[in-house]
Design an enzyme around this catalytic site. Structure first.
Site, PDB file in Angstrom:
ATOM      1  N   HIS A   1      -7.900  -5.225  -0.567  1.00  0.00           N
ATOM      2  CA  HIS A   1      -6.695  -4.522  -0.124  1.00  0.00           C
ATOM      3  C   HIS A   1      -6.005  -5.309   0.995  1.00  0.00           C
ATOM      4  CE1 HIS A   1      -4.140  -1.028  -0.236  1.00  0.00           C
ATOM      5  NE2 HIS A   1      -4.236  -0.863   1.078  1.00  0.00           N
TER       6      HIS A   1
ATOM      7  N   SER B   1       0.828  -1.205   0.000  1.00  0.00           N
ATOM      8  CA  SER B   1       0.000   0.000   0.000  1.00  0.00           C
ATOM      9  C   SER B   1       0.866   1.260   0.000  1.00  0.00           C
ATOM     10  CB  SER B   1      -0.968  -0.054   1.184  1.00  0.00           C
ATOM     11  OG  SER B   1      -1.966   0.934   1.077  1.00  0.00           O
TER      12      SER B   1
ATOM     13  N   ASP C   1      -9.622  -4.338  -5.010  1.00  0.00           N
ATOM     14  CA  ASP C   1      -9.096  -3.419  -3.997  1.00  0.00           C
ATOM     15  C   ASP C   1      -9.951  -2.152  -3.980  1.00  0.00           C
ATOM     16  OD1 ASP C   1      -7.551  -1.605  -2.476  1.00  0.00           O
ATOM     17  OD2 ASP C   1      -5.693  -2.591  -3.078  1.00  0.00           O
TER      18      ASP C   1
END
Length: 251
Positions: free
Chosen positions: A225, A121, A192
């Site tokens: 995610h 991320s 995501d």
């Protein structure tokens, strides 16, 4: 020069660094960077379980700072980020401070050990910023980038400072050579909803057109995610091949 109008530079207090020692012969060291609001400890536990006995993992913790995307709420972040968009302003000072901290962590590794950067991320965004700093030979502030990166991994991330990257690299033969020689693995879940997959796709495209030819972009159907074992297995296989690691499987 010319920064006299600025009253004071921000200082960044980085958190605790967690180190996972190699279980076998030390062939590579990778700094792995956590996501927004996380810390180095949680990733160190996952990385320790991977079948990569020749890698030393360094898992630093980002500074705690007010984050614009959270309405100014303070949490661990490698740099400040507002909305996620290619047109949003980049926090160059924060990016440079974190990239320099990462380079400093790698600067004391033995000369025969290959070094790299990876992350998840916002950590992936930081890893990619380190990749572009390596190729350009300098940070955004112009200071020289001191580390010879050999591999970069970005999971569920994006590329900060993508605008103008191609122009900066094309004007330097050395930058183009470094960009073309650096292996990069990007992976992203198609579902995501935090960092949409299109940001991963756009980042891969921006890097490719800027001359990062040694780039692999993988998507994982139906994944959000987070990481899944299959994705981390492919990260392991990729690192083993790109870094030429021996004894990749523990018996």
């Amino acid at each position: 020069m010319g920064s006299g109008s600025r009253t004071a530079r921000r200082t960044f207090e980085f958190g605790r660094t967690h180190v996972v020692r190699p279980k076998g012969k030390h062939q590579a060291t990778i700094v792995w960077l956590h996501g927004l609001g996380d810390n180095g400890s949680s990733w160190s536990q996952l990385l320790e379980s991977l079948p990569l006995p020749n890698i030393k993992w360094i898992c630093p913790t980002a500074p705690t700072r007010p984050v614009a995307i959270l309405g100014g709420f303070p949490c661990t972040a490698w740099f400040d980020v507002g909305e996620l968009s290619e047109d949003g302003p980049d926090d160059w000072e924060g990016l440079d401070a974190s990239a320099a901290h990462i380079a400093n962590l790698l600067s004391t590794e033995p000369s025969d050990v290959k070094v790299g950067v990876g992350g998840f991320s916002m950590g992936a965004a930081m890893a990619l910023y380190s990749a572009t700093s390596f190729a350009l030979g300098r940070y955004g502030n112009g200071n020289p980038y001191p580390i010879n990166l050999r591999a970069v991994v970005g999971v569920s991330g994006w590329l900060p400072g993508s605008r103008g990257l191609r122009n900066k690299i094309e004007v330097s033969h050395e930058a183009a050579r470094r960009a073309a020689s650096l292996p990069i693995l990007l992976s992203h879940g198609t579902c995501d909803d935090v960092v949409p997959c299109k940001y991963g796709e756009n980042s891969a495209h921006s890097l490719s057109v800027a001359g990062f030819r040694y780039l692999t972009f993988k998507t994982y159907e139906g994944i959000g995610h987070y990481t899944v074992p299959k994705e981390m297995d492919e990260v392991c296989n990729w690192l083993t091949a790109r870094l030429g690691l021996e004894g990749s499987r523990l018996m």
